[in-house]
Design a protein around this motif. Structure first.
Motif, PDB file in Angstrom:
ATOM      1  N   LYS A  40       0.846  -1.191   0.000  1.00 49.19           N
ATOM      2  CA  LYS A  40       0.000   0.000   0.000  1.00 49.19           C
ATOM      3  C   LYS A  40       0.877   1.235   0.000  1.00 49.19           C
ATOM      4  O   LYS A  40       2.016   1.208   0.455  1.00 49.19           O
ATOM      5  CB  LYS A  40      -0.956   0.012   1.193  1.00 49.19           C
ATOM      6  CG  LYS A  40      -0.266   0.022   2.541  1.00 49.19           C
ATOM      7  CD  LYS A  40      -1.281  -0.010   3.679  1.00 49.19           C
ATOM      8  CE  LYS A  40      -0.531  -0.089   5.005  1.00 49.19           C
ATOM      9  NZ  LYS A  40      -1.395  -0.063   6.140  1.00 49.19           N
ATOM     10  N   SER A  41       0.324   2.292  -0.515  1.00 48.19           N
ATOM     11  CA  SER A  41       1.064   3.547  -0.620  1.00 48.19           C
ATOM     12  C   SER A  41       0.166   4.688  -0.181  1.00 48.19           C
ATOM     13  O   SER A  41      -1.030   4.677  -0.428  1.00 48.19           O
ATOM     14  CB  SER A  41       1.510   3.763  -2.065  1.00 48.19           C
ATOM     15  OG  SER A  41       2.054   5.047  -2.215  1.00 48.19           O
ATOM     16  N   ASN A  42       0.775   5.674   0.481  1.00 51.66           N
ATOM     17  CA  ASN A  42       0.002   6.865   0.812  1.00 51.66           C
ATOM     18  C   ASN A  42       0.582   8.093   0.110  1.00 51.66           C
ATOM     19  O   ASN A  42       0.350   9.209   0.510  1.00 51.66           O
ATOM     20  CB  ASN A  42      -0.074   7.081   2.331  1.00 51.66           C
ATOM     21  CG  ASN A  42       1.243   7.468   2.956  1.00 51.66           C
ATOM     22  OD1 ASN A  42       2.210   7.779   2.254  1.00 51.66           O
ATOM     23  ND2 ASN A  42       1.308   7.446   4.270  1.00 51.66           N
ATOM     24  N   GLY A  43       1.388   7.852  -0.938  1.00 50.91           N
ATOM     25  CA  GLY A  43       1.979   8.945  -1.699  1.00 50.91           C
ATOM     26  C   GLY A  43       3.385   9.275  -1.265  1.00 50.91           C
ATOM     27  O   GLY A  43       4.283   9.402  -2.078  1.00 50.91           O
ATOM     28  N   ARG A  44       3.625   9.423   0.019  1.00 51.60           N
ATOM     29  CA  ARG A  44       4.962   9.741   0.522  1.00 51.60           C
ATOM     30  C   ARG A  44       5.695   8.497   0.997  1.00 51.60           C
ATOM     31  O   ARG A  44       6.898   8.402   0.914  1.00 51.60           O
ATOM     32  CB  ARG A  44       4.851  10.752   1.674  1.00 51.60           C
ATOM     33  CG  ARG A  44       6.186  11.066   2.308  1.00 51.60           C
ATOM     34  CD  ARG A  44       6.177  12.359   3.074  1.00 51.60           C
ATOM     35  NE  ARG A  44       7.131  12.458   4.134  1.00 51.60           N
ATOM     36  CZ  ARG A  44       8.424  12.290   4.049  1.00 51.60           C
ATOM     37  NH1 ARG A  44       8.957  11.942   2.916  1.00 51.60           N
ATOM     38  NH2 ARG A  44       9.218  12.435   5.087  1.00 51.60           N
ATOM     39  N   SER A  45       4.971   7.543   1.521  1.00 56.59           N
ATOM     40  CA  SER A  45       5.587   6.299   1.979  1.00 56.59           C
ATOM     41  C   SER A  45       4.767   5.123   1.486  1.00 56.59           C
ATOM     42  O   SER A  45       3.639   5.284   1.039  1.00 56.59           O
ATOM     43  CB  SER A  45       5.691   6.279   3.507  1.00 56.59           C
ATOM     44  OG  SER A  45       4.429   6.127   4.096  1.00 56.59           O
ATOM     45  N   PHE A  46       5.362   3.958   1.567  1.00 56.17           N
ATOM     46  CA  PHE A  46       4.635   2.762   1.181  1.00 56.17           C
ATOM     47  C   PHE A  46       5.140   1.583   1.990  1.00 56.17           C
ATOM     48  O   PHE A  46       6.236   1.620   2.555  1.00 56.17           O
ATOM     49  CB  PHE A  46       4.724   2.492  -0.322  1.00 56.17           C
ATOM     50  CG  PHE A  46       6.125   2.452  -0.878  1.00 56.17           C
ATOM     51  CD1 PHE A  46       6.747   1.245  -1.135  1.00 56.17           C
ATOM     52  CD2 PHE A  46       6.818   3.621  -1.162  1.00 56.17           C
ATOM     53  CE1 PHE A  46       8.028   1.194  -1.659  1.00 56.17           C
ATOM     54  CE2 PHE A  46       8.108   3.587  -1.683  1.00 56.17           C
ATOM     55  CZ  PHE A  46       8.706   2.366  -1.935  1.00 56.17           C
ATOM     56  N   THR A  47       4.318   0.559   2.066  1.00 56.66           N
ATOM     57  CA  THR A  47       4.658  -0.646   2.807  1.00 56.66           C
ATOM     58  C   THR A  47       4.969  -1.744   1.800  1.00 56.66           C
ATOM     59  O   THR A  47       4.254  -1.908   0.812  1.00 56.66           O
ATOM     60  CB  THR A  47       3.480  -1.081   3.701  1.00 56.66           C
ATOM     61  OG1 THR A  47       3.165   0.003   4.583  1.00 56.66           O
ATOM     62  CG2 THR A  47       3.848  -2.304   4.528  1.00 56.66           C
ATOM     63  N   ILE A  48       6.066  -2.472   2.058  1.00 55.62           N
ATOM     64  CA  ILE A  48       6.452  -3.559   1.169  1.00 55.62           C
ATOM     65  C   ILE A  48       6.586  -4.862   1.952  1.00 55.62           C
ATOM     66  O   ILE A  48       6.799  -4.858   3.162  1.00 55.62           O
ATOM     67  CB  ILE A  48       7.793  -3.271   0.444  1.00 55.62           C
ATOM     68  CG1 ILE A  48       8.951  -3.153   1.452  1.00 55.62           C
ATOM     69  CG2 ILE A  48       7.677  -2.052  -0.441  1.00 55.62           C
ATOM     70  CD1 ILE A  48      10.330  -3.141   0.835  1.00 55.62           C
ATOM     71  N   THR A  49       6.449  -5.952   1.232  1.00 57.64           N
ATOM     72  CA  THR A  49       6.840  -7.267   1.726  1.00 57.64           C
ATOM     73  C   THR A  49       7.808  -7.810   0.684  1.00 57.64           C
ATOM     74  O   THR A  49       7.955  -7.245  -0.402  1.00 57.64           O
ATOM     75  CB  THR A  49       5.640  -8.226   1.889  1.00 57.64           C
ATOM     76  OG1 THR A  49       4.992  -8.362   0.640  1.00 57.64           O
ATOM     77  CG2 THR A  49       4.673  -7.717   2.938  1.00 57.64           C
ATOM     78  N   ARG A  50       8.457  -8.890   1.018  1.00 56.91           N
ATOM     79  CA  ARG A  50       9.420  -9.483   0.084  1.00 56.91           C
ATOM     80  C   ARG A  50       8.993 -10.902  -0.254  1.00 56.91           C
ATOM     81  O   ARG A  50       8.460 -11.611   0.577  1.00 56.91           O
ATOM     82  CB  ARG A  50      10.815  -9.471   0.693  1.00 56.91           C
ATOM     83  CG  ARG A  50      11.313  -8.053   0.912  1.00 56.91           C
ATOM     84  CD  ARG A  50      12.725  -8.020   1.455  1.00 56.91           C
ATOM     85  NE  ARG A  50      13.104  -6.677   1.805  1.00 56.91           N
ATOM     86  CZ  ARG A  50      13.614  -5.790   0.958  1.00 56.91           C
ATOM     87  NH1 ARG A  50      13.816  -6.122  -0.293  1.00 56.91           N
ATOM     88  NH2 ARG A  50      13.938  -4.584   1.367  1.00 56.91           N
ATOM     89  N   SER A  51       9.277 -11.307  -1.482  1.00 53.34           N
ATOM     90  CA  SER A  51       8.907 -12.645  -1.927  1.00 53.34           C
ATOM     91  C   SER A  51       9.891 -13.702  -1.430  1.00 53.34           C
ATOM     92  O   SER A  51       9.612 -14.889  -1.505  1.00 53.34           O
ATOM     93  CB  SER A  51       8.814 -12.694  -3.454  1.00 53.34           C
ATOM     94  OG  SER A  51      10.065 -12.365  -4.027  1.00 53.34           O
TER      95      SER A  51
END
Length: 144
Positions: A40-51
């Protein structure tokens, strides 16, 4: 900037402004780091996971731009770190120096020195991917 934990460098055949624009684009990370899945992204930051297995299951990423430097701040539950892309123009090319700086390792389960060579190799591979994509990139919209 604190002492880099690892450093890599590469030269790409793009002007510095093009490299800055590419690195500032949130979606570009997924193009050159195939392990990253944006949640998810809020424009300035985003959350990632890794495969693949990584130090953190998920991380919040904030991209900061300072003169000739793009900084990715990765904040995770076990390890927080920054990746600094220092950009130097060389005629029609850009020299990229990538420094990874550990910000917080208080919750990390191993002494970080034990995985320095693994991190250096992994970041070098991703920097090579970045260079290949940048050298082919024509400034079009970023879509994975």
């Amino acid at each position: 900037m604190d002492q880099p934990f690892v450093t890599n460098e590469i030269i790409v055949s793009k002007h510095i402004g093009e490299v800055e624009a590419f690195l500032r684009a949130i979606d570009s990370l997924c193009l050159w780091n195939s392990e990253v899945i944006m949640k998810k992204s809020n424009g300035r930051s985003f959350t990632i996971t890794r495969s693949k297995k990584a130090a953190n299951d998920k991380e919040e990423v904030i991209i900061e731009s300072v003169k000739n430097r793009i900084i990715y701040h990765f904040v995770g539950e076990k390890l927080s770190y920054d990746v600094h892309f220092i950009l130097n123009e060389q005629e029609e090319n850009t020299h990229i120096i990538e420094n990874m700086v550990i910000v917080n390792k208080d919750n990390f389960f191993l002494p970080v020195q034990l995985f320095r060579s693994i991190v250096k190799t992994a970041l070098a591979e991703k920097l090579t991917n970045l260079a290949q994509i940048l050298n082919q990139w024509e400034g079009e919209v970023l879509v994975k």
